[in-house]
Structure formats: C-alpha cells, structure tokens
Scaffold this active site. Sequence first.
Site, PDB file in Angstrom:
ATOM      1  N   HIS A 346       0.853  -1.192   0.000  1.00 43.19           N
ATOM      2  CA  HIS A 346       0.000   0.000   0.000  1.00 43.19           C
ATOM      3  C   HIS A 346       0.888   1.241   0.000  1.00 43.19           C
ATOM      4  O   HIS A 346       1.905   1.281   0.706  1.00 43.19           O
ATOM      5  CB  HIS A 346      -0.893  -0.008   1.244  1.00 43.19           C
ATOM      6  CG  HIS A 346      -1.719   1.227   1.416  1.00 43.19           C
ATOM      7  ND1 HIS A 346      -2.683   1.605   0.514  1.00 43.19           N
ATOM      8  CD2 HIS A 346      -1.723   2.183   2.390  1.00 43.19           C
ATOM      9  CE1 HIS A 346      -3.256   2.718   0.919  1.00 43.19           C
ATOM     10  NE2 HIS A 346      -2.701   3.093   2.047  1.00 43.19           N
ATOM     11  N   ASN A 347       0.494   2.259  -0.787  1.00 42.21           N
ATOM     12  CA  ASN A 347       1.293   3.505  -0.848  1.00 42.21           C
ATOM     13  C   ASN A 347       2.777   3.183  -0.939  1.00 42.21           C
ATOM     14  O   ASN A 347       3.608   3.664  -0.165  1.00 42.21           O
ATOM     15  CB  ASN A 347       1.020   4.373   0.388  1.00 42.21           C
ATOM     16  CG  ASN A 347      -0.355   5.019   0.363  1.00 42.21           C
ATOM     17  OD1 ASN A 347      -1.070   4.950  -0.636  1.00 42.21           O
ATOM     18  ND2 ASN A 347      -0.743   5.634   1.464  1.00 42.21           N
ATOM     19  N   GLU A 376       1.493   0.048  -5.462  1.00 42.66           N
ATOM     20  CA  GLU A 376       0.511   1.119  -5.681  1.00 42.66           C
ATOM     21  C   GLU A 376       1.203   2.399  -6.132  1.00 42.66           C
ATOM     22  O   GLU A 376       2.273   2.755  -5.626  1.00 42.66           O
ATOM     23  CB  GLU A 376      -0.279   1.391  -4.403  1.00 42.66           C
ATOM     24  CG  GLU A 376      -1.405   2.402  -4.620  1.00 42.66           C
ATOM     25  CD  GLU A 376      -2.224   2.653  -3.369  1.00 42.66           C
ATOM     26  OE1 GLU A 376      -3.388   3.049  -3.512  1.00 42.66           O
ATOM     27  OE2 GLU A 376      -1.690   2.470  -2.256  1.00 42.66           O
ATOM     28  N   ASP A 378       0.019   6.374  -6.542  1.00 43.53           N
ATOM     29  CA  ASP A 378      -0.960   7.461  -6.436  1.00 43.53           C
ATOM     30  C   ASP A 378      -0.522   8.556  -7.397  1.00 43.53           C
ATOM     31  O   ASP A 378       0.482   9.234  -7.151  1.00 43.53           O
ATOM     32  CB  ASP A 378      -1.012   8.008  -5.006  1.00 43.53           C
ATOM     33  CG  ASP A 378      -1.755   7.073  -4.065  1.00 43.53           C
ATOM     34  OD1 ASP A 378      -2.141   5.987  -4.506  1.00 43.53           O
ATOM     35  OD2 ASP A 378      -1.918   7.427  -2.883  1.00 43.53           O
ATOM     36  N   HIS A 391       1.490  11.157  -1.910  1.00 44.40           N
ATOM     37  CA  HIS A 391       0.241  11.026  -1.163  1.00 44.40           C
ATOM     38  C   HIS A 391      -0.465  12.370  -1.230  1.00 44.40           C
ATOM     39  O   HIS A 391      -0.091  13.326  -0.550  1.00 44.40           O
ATOM     40  CB  HIS A 391       0.530  10.629   0.292  1.00 44.40           C
ATOM     41  CG  HIS A 391      -0.639   9.996   0.965  1.00 44.40           C
ATOM     42  ND1 HIS A 391      -0.966  10.244   2.267  1.00 44.40           N
ATOM     43  CD2 HIS A 391      -1.579   9.121   0.512  1.00 44.40           C
ATOM     44  CE1 HIS A 391      -2.043   9.542   2.593  1.00 44.40           C
ATOM     45  NE2 HIS A 391      -2.422   8.860   1.543  1.00 44.40           N
ATOM     46  N   GLU A 425      -3.901   4.601  -8.595  1.00 48.93           N
ATOM     47  CA  GLU A 425      -4.918   5.487  -8.026  1.00 48.93           C
ATOM     48  C   GLU A 425      -4.793   6.786  -8.803  1.00 48.93           C
ATOM     49  O   GLU A 425      -3.882   7.585  -8.574  1.00 48.93           O
ATOM     50  CB  GLU A 425      -4.693   5.698  -6.532  1.00 48.93           C
ATOM     51  CG  GLU A 425      -5.801   6.505  -5.880  1.00 48.93           C
ATOM     52  CD  GLU A 425      -5.634   6.619  -4.383  1.00 48.93           C
ATOM     53  OE1 GLU A 425      -5.634   7.764  -3.884  1.00 48.93           O
ATOM     54  OE2 GLU A 425      -5.501   5.578  -3.713  1.00 48.93           O
ATOM     55  N   LYS A 476      -9.155   1.997 -14.004  1.00 49.81           N
ATOM     56  CA  LYS A 476     -10.529   2.084 -14.488  1.00 49.81           C
ATOM     57  C   LYS A 476     -10.568   1.832 -15.990  1.00 49.81           C
ATOM     58  O   LYS A 476      -9.648   2.171 -16.722  1.00 49.81           O
ATOM     59  CB  LYS A 476     -11.107   3.458 -14.166  1.00 49.81           C
ATOM     60  CG  LYS A 476     -11.328   3.680 -12.675  1.00 49.81           C
ATOM     61  CD  LYS A 476     -11.902   5.049 -12.413  1.00 49.81           C
ATOM     62  CE  LYS A 476     -12.108   5.273 -10.907  1.00 49.81           C
ATOM     63  NZ  LYS A 476     -12.620   6.634 -10.616  1.00 49.81           N
TER      64      LYS A 476
END
Length: 783
Positions: A346-347, A376, A378, A391, A425, A476
């Site tokens: 994560h992150n 991940e 972001d 972040h 993300e 997406k």
Amino acid sequence: MLCGPWRSCRRPPEESPVPARDAAPLELPPASPESGARRPGLRALKKMGLTEDEDVRAMLRGSRLRKIRSRTWHQERLYRLQEDGLSVWFQRRIPRAPSKHIFFVQHIEAVREGHQSEGLRRFGAAFAPARCLTIAFKGRRKNLDLAAPTAEEAQRWVRGLAKLRARLDAMSQRERLDHWIHCYLHRADSNQDSKMSFKEIKSLLRMVNVDMNDMYAYRLFKECDHSNNERLEGAEIEEFLRRLLARPELEELFHSYSGEDRVLSAPELLEFLQDQGEEGATLARAQQLIQTYELNETAKQHELMTLDGFMMYLLSPEGAALDTAHMCVFQNMHQPLTHYFISSSHNTYLTDSQIGGPSSTEAYVRAFAQGCRCVELDCWEGPGGEPVVYHGHTLTSKILFRDVVQAVRDHAFTLSPYPVILSLENHCGLEQQAAMARHLRTILGDMLVTEALDPQNPEELPSPEQLKGRVLVKGKKLPAVRAEDGRVLSDREEEDEEEEEEEEEAEVAEQRRRAKQISPELSALAVYCCATRLRTLCPGPGPPQSCRVSSLSERKAKKLIREAGNSFVRHNTRQLTRVYPLGLRMNSANYSPQEMWNAGCQLVALNFQTPGYEMDLNTGRFVINGQCGYVLKPACLLQPDSTFDPECPGPPRTTLTVQVLTAQQLPKLNAEKPNSIVDPLVRVEIHGVPADCARRETSYVLNNGFNPRWGQTLQFQLRAPELALVRFVVEDYDATSPNDFVGQFTLPLSSLKQGYRHIHLLSKDGASLSPATLFIHIRTQGS
C-alpha cells in the site's frame, strides 16, 4: 546464572571408536602474531578463505569514499572492512558509540554499480558512473550512495562485498557460530596477546549475552587453566569454548539413538528420521545425510555420524522448522490469478508516514526485494505535463511517474519471475493520463500486457505461469458496450437493464460523468485488472467477469467478513479483491492481514515500510513457494460453491504441540551496556480464523541469552489448520515495562516440519540474527 552440566559435557576421546576431528571446530588465535595476516581477527577471515583475495585485502586497508546525500553534500569518509569479515567500519563526523560506526554485511540487500539509485541519479552527476556504487540495506536503513577516487577502487568494493556476501550465504550454521565466537574472542582480548585472563573471560561472557556466577565462572576458568598461570591460551581456550558451546540437550538426544558407542550408524539415523516424521526417510537418505554433514572423514568412510555431524545436520536448513521442499516454487502455478494470495503493498512510494514522509523510487525496489507483486502508484498532475506520484494533499515529497515505471522495469523481476500488478490510483486529467499510458508503453515495452492473451476468452484470467515476466495495470476501464439507442453502457448497466428507467437514467449519467475522466489510452491498458466498485457479493447473470478488481478499506472488508463471510469467500473465488489500510493510519501502521486471507482476499496491501507483527505475518505467508510472491489458496477458498465461513469454521481438527527446549546465542539488545543481559521468554502465536487465534508463552530465564533452557510444552487446538500461521517470538522480560523484542520467525503451519527442529530467528526488519536459534520439538495430530 548458568548451571553445572557444562562440566560433564566434554566427551573423552576413548569413549568413541571414531578418531577426533582432523581440525578443531574453533581455530584459535596464534600465540604470537608476526604479521598482519596472522592477527587474531584475521583468522576469522581465513576461515572464510578470503585472506588472500586482493579485493578483500584492499577493503581491509580501507578507502576514502565520498558519501553523497544531496547536490552539495558530498563528504569524504574512511570506510574499512573489519577483520571479522562481517562488518564495515566508517568514519563519522559526530562521534557516537562504537557500534554505531559499523554496518554488517548480512544486512546488505544489494550492491549496485553506477548511478543505479534515486540518490545518485539526482545528485551524482559530478561523479562518473564508473566511480559510483550504492549499498542498499534490508529494512528501513537508507541507501549508502558512494563515489570512489577511481573506477578500479569502486570495483574493488563491488567485487569484494559480493564475495563476502556469497561466502556468508554459503556458510553453515556451525561455521557461522565458529566465526561469531572468533569475533568476540578478538574483541574480548583487550591487549591482543592471544591469551585470556579471567577478566577478559568475564568480558567475553557478557558480550555473548550471559551473566555467569563469578564463583562458577572462575571454577570453570581454573579447570581449563592447565598451565596454572591465570591465563588461558591455545588448547585451554579451545577447551573453555567447547564447554561454553556444549549442547547438553542435543547430546542427550544423540545418545538416546546412538547407544553406548556414541556414534550413529545409518540404520540408527534412519530410526531418528522416522521418529521425526521425515518424508522419504530411507536408509539411502540416512547415508546421504552422513556424507553431507559428518565432519570426521573416518566416520564418513564407515557410514557413521558423530555428535558434531548430528549437530551440523540439525542446524542446517534440512534440520530447520521450515520444510525445505517448500522453499522453492512447489505449488501449481497454472491456475487463474484469483486462486492465489498475492504479496501486495500500500502507498508503496512512501518510506515513512502518510503525512510528511519522503516518497522514493527506492521504496519500490525494496518492496520487490521482499517479494511484493502488487505495488501502488498514487498519480497526480505534475508540472511540465509530467504526472507525479505522492500522497495527495499532504506534505509527502513527489517523484516522477516515469521514474517509478523505470524502477519497475529494472527491479520488478529480480527476485520473482511472476507477474507484477501496478495498482493505479488516478487523480490526473486526460492529458497527463495519456502521458502515463505513453510512459508505461515506451518504458516497459513487451513487459506490459496490452491485450488479452487469449482473444477468444478475454474475460478469463490467465495464470501466474502464463504471465511470467509481465506487468499488469489495475485501473478504471472505459465502457465499450452500446445499447440500441447508442448510449454508452457500463458492464454494470448491462446487468441492470431490466431495472426501473429512472434508476437506469441516473446510472447512465453517473457513468458518463466517470467516462469523461478516463483517458482511452490509459483505459486500454486495464486488460485483466479492471477497477470497479463492489456493489454486491452475488454474481449477476451471464458469464463471470473475473477481470474486475474491487478495492476495499480494511473496515469494509471486516464488515463483509463478519456479516457475509461465506458469500465473501465465494466472491473471492471469482474475482480479485484488494484490501488497503484505513486512511486514519497516519503513521503508516498496518492491520492484521490474516483476517483478509481467511476470506480469500488475494491482494492484501500493507505498508511495507513499517515493521511489526503484521509484516512478520506477510513475510511468513510468502516465505514459501520460492518467495515468489504468489501462494496458492487452500482448497476451501477455491471452490465457487464453498461452504467455508471463517467466522464459523467448525470443530477442532488438528492439535499442535510445541515443546520449547532451548535457545542459542540470542543477540544483546544494548551493546553499549556490557552488563545488560536479556531475560528471554518464548511466545508461540497462532494466527488464523478467529477461533484458532491464540498465544502461549514460557516463563523467562534470568540473565542468560546465550543458552537458556525451558523444556516447556505449549498446545493449541485448530479448526482451520490450512490457513494458520505460526509465529515464534523471543522477548526480553521486563517486570515494570513492556517486554523488548529480541527476534521472531513466522511460517505457515502446513510448512512446519515435525520433530526436533531449529528456528532461525529474524530481526524486526527481517534480517537474519544468525547464529541465534530456538530449539523446539513439534508434533501435529489430526482429530
């Protein structure tokens, strides 16, 4: 205080039909060193076979290397390999305790040549790549970016460290122990005269983490002082160390199988292996073990195993608790991705907190080095048309998206050949989304999956084997289906087309709004991992759409497990689910991943930069199957019609019995305080379905981290043993404050071997604490 069995542990030569070993187990310092190559400390390097190596000799002399931390901070420091061959001393601008001036070879993750780190790419332009190297460490320690005066000197350090690391990896546990004690002998010999006074012996005992009663210590000292001159030297030091390193519990076990002649024949060793429950225990196997681990050549020739050989075997990987057959890729890797637990971060870009910590491409490199297969990114709008990773809406630093993709290209498949998933993300506009897609295609090239492997079945998830060396994008997806009136429909809308028109219109409007935010270029790359909201656990009509991936917070996942455990299990047989920590975890703390694995969630994402029991569990889950980052889920989590519910797993099916016998060479927690000795206790934890979670612990042993003894039995009843992880923890007992962590090791119950086993302990950061071990006996019984 240590007890008296030491005095009787020395075996008289006449009791054994096998001649004594050709070489003593511990080579001793010379009485009067005549040259640098014969100094006591260098005898340890000699045992490694590296005293004559030119690169190692140059490292022993030391080099003035420039440490690079920024564009303007380039400080020259002296770096020198210590005579133990295991540590490097370096000069510091601000004096600190001696132990703070070294780093250990065993803590090195990798040594990279040239500008192959984020720091050197940003700040090393003034130095030619041939003069530069990066030492990357395990755990949270920052990289060491260095520039040597010449390319040849840089190469000497690159080659020398590679040789030391290779030799260290190849050392047996007994060799590590010998090497370890040599280093302490050298440190305790304060005047370097190769003789040990009683004061120096006491210093040695404190260094190795044992507080022995002065009266008993002196009596032992005098029993070995045959020259009666208040100094131990040569054979006297050897005798003292033999008594110090004796393993009475192993001797007792050995003699129970060897009988009066004090050696094991191949049939006697076979009997031991059968009692251990070893698979494939045959006479040929017993003979092979004798040839592999016996140190005495005469014994080998007669197919006999001495106590030393028996100890070597039990301290080897084959005598460890972790099944060696599970250390390579042994599982079926030809099943769909949904059938595997996948090591996930994560992150991933963060190296510290979620609020103001630095972001770094090095965090991706470290995650890959730990077996991570899903990272991940972001992604946010950056200056100059270049998207950045950080972040969002915090003070964390920013790194370029393209630099992260380059790190993926260069490091994703160093440890594991199996596929990597980039979890995007996306907060960028259409223009920078197109830039992201362009970078992914141009930098990753053929690594990137851009179309279905089987055009006839585009919705069918491939296997890890089919996707070896490939990178998948999770993001997406633009809808591709149109209704009769030409409206753009999502897959979700197709399922709901029979619903009321008003609801349908609202859904279409929402879909159109989202569609405007997804660039076609980036959408095209979401081939097998199409991000979607989890609206229901019930499968819709039509063929299963296994390419969908839902991301859930830990809170939402826990709620589903509590309220609809079996339905969630069934859902996870059809589609991938990613779980991530709550945003409230500002300090990058983690949740227990076990809860999510119980329900079959594949992508259980943790903050890899934060050590703790949660990351220990993650490491333990993926320590098997070649540490490739993919572990096949148990059968109860694979069947679409599974009746398994982690909240109601049924009656106990397995009894696990752990007898905690002894520990060996536990590390000191405070090396700066000679009198600081640990009071160790052992805790065994079961992490599995809620009904199986339990912990039991031994009493503590006062002032002995060198060879504490317990002989205590801990027992557990398990309802879902196929999901259970077993965590062995050693702590330093404290009556007035929380116990201090000493070491741990975690592994799946299904990979835990029965019988007498050694547990090789790891530090908080996952580094080896060799030669620190636990000696235990394991027994599992099915009901």
